[in-house]
Design an enzyme around this catalytic site. Structure first.
Site, PDB file in Angstrom:
ATOM      1  N   GLU A 151      43.273 -66.248  32.589  1.00  0.00           N
ATOM      2  CA  GLU A 151      44.006 -67.050  31.601  1.00  0.00           C
ATOM      3  C   GLU A 151      44.597 -68.334  32.181  1.00  0.00           C
ATOM      4  O   GLU A 151      45.773 -68.635  31.985  1.00  0.00           O
ATOM      5  CB  GLU A 151      45.098 -66.186  30.952  1.00  0.00           C
ATOM      6  N   GLU A 258      37.983 -56.910  27.307  1.00  0.00           N
ATOM      7  CA  GLU A 258      39.204 -56.291  26.774  1.00  0.00           C
ATOM      8  C   GLU A 258      39.097 -56.116  25.260  1.00  0.00           C
ATOM      9  O   GLU A 258      39.958 -56.560  24.499  1.00  0.00           O
ATOM     10  CB  GLU A 258      40.431 -57.148  27.136  1.00  0.00           C
TER      11      GLU A 258
END
Length: 353
Positions: A151, A258
């Site tokens: 991220e 995810e």
């Protein structure tokens, strides 16, 4: 009389019977099917049996993040991560490592000296190198792929780089340094950049630019992890295909790392609970979720030549990070197995093809 497996015996004791085939069996000619786990799940019991029956890949949900595994400068907490790695080895389940460098869940000591002042670029690089070397080195040969940097691209704006402490203290090259350190620690491990909201056109383009810069510099990066925290309302098949083909054009492996499909409209910022926020899983939500999972996995199968793994972000609806995000205390139902570990309608839509 045929001996019942331990999974079936446990399943019968709690009132359900396992499907005869697992997700990993349906997808054996496509890609590994993984699951995010916590240390409790790998202790003997129904969760461990469900993992073994359904999945052939695992990711530690939190146990290998920087804060949990390295809480103090000269202390590591290996217990939980070791338990997960041992379970994977004992059951011949592939193991992904998550995550070596992330702006969240980084212990405060990482960025400060003994007086509380911000450390220099050189000190932070040395700490990052030591952390990655120690963690990757411990699981060398046990972990086949690592989410190295997580991220690093902001959700909005035009900048490529999130203004994290790593970026502010080191500069943009902290990303390539992290990949370099990981590769040195385990040259055989596949190294991934991992991010969310990758179907948003603006963020997708900026992630693409970042990855292209890394590739052009010869940084040892093997793939991109698309987190896939989605909802029954997004993404569209077209948005998903655009992401797959765009990132694959860089010569990178694609993994969906995810996966969960919230039954509520997607929000990316935490907020307080409102009176209108109900915890419910209606028949309509059930149908919408099954249809959405069917579409998603149809796209995955279509691009099997580019995708090397699909991992669900938790085992069953009994526990999910979405129960407390974005709305604290609002129960969500984002996975293929319900709170009792029974396959939902969405499970059937994923395996019937």
């Amino acid at each position: 009389m045929r001996k019942l497996s331990s999974y079936v015996l446990i399943a019968l004791s709690v009132g359900f019977v396992a499907p005869e085939k697992g997700l990993k069996d349906y997808y054996k000619n496509y890609f590994p099917i993984g699951v995010a786990v916590n240390p409790r799940m790998v202790q003997p019991g129904p969760d461990a049996e469900l993992i073994k029956a359904q999945f052939n890949s695992m990711t530690p949900e939190n146990a290998m993040k920087m804060g949990p595994i390295h809480p103090e400068e000269n202390r590591y907490n290996w217990k939980d991560a070791d338990a997960i790695a041992d379970f994977a080895q004992q059951n011949s389940i592939k193991l992904r490592g998550h995550t070596l460098c992330w702006h969240n869940q980084t212990p405060r000591w990482f960025f400060t000296d003994s007086t509380g002042k911000t450390v220099s670029r050189e000190v932070l690089l040395a700490r990052l190198k030591r952390h990655i070397t120690d963690v990757v080195g411990r699981y060398k040969g046990k972990i086949y792929a690592w989410d190295v940097v997580n991220e690093a691209v902001p959700d909005t704006g035009k900048t490529l780089y999130r203004k994290s402490k790593f970026y502010e203290i080191i500069g943009e090259d902290y990303i390539e340094k992290a990949f370099q350190y990981a590769h040195e620690a385990d040259p055989a491990a596949q190294l991934f950049y991992n991010d969310y909201n990758t179907e948003n056109a603006s963020k997708r383009d900026r992630i693409y630019q970042l990855l292209k810069k890394l590739k052009d510099k010869g940084v040892p990066i093997d793939g991109v992890g698309l987190q896939a925290h989605w909802s029954i309302y997004e993404p569209t098949a077209q948005e998903l295909e655009e992401s797959i083909t765009k990132f694959a054009s860089l010569g990178l492996k694609i993994q969906f790392t995810e996966v969960d499909v919230s039954v509520y409209p997607k929000e990316h910022e935490r907020r307080a609970r409102k009176d209108t926020d109900k915890s419910e899983f209606t028949p309509e939500m059930n149908d919408k979720q099954a249809a959405h999972y069917k579409m998603l996995f149809g796209v995955f199968r279509k691009h099997r030549d580019k995708i090397t793994g699909v991992t669900f972000w938790n085992l069953t609806d009994k526990y999910s990070w979405l129960d407390n995000f974005p709305v604290p205390g609002r129960k969500d139902y984002p996975l293929l197995f319900d709170q009792n570990g029974q396959p939902k309608k969405a499970f059937q839509s994923v395996v019937n093809f």
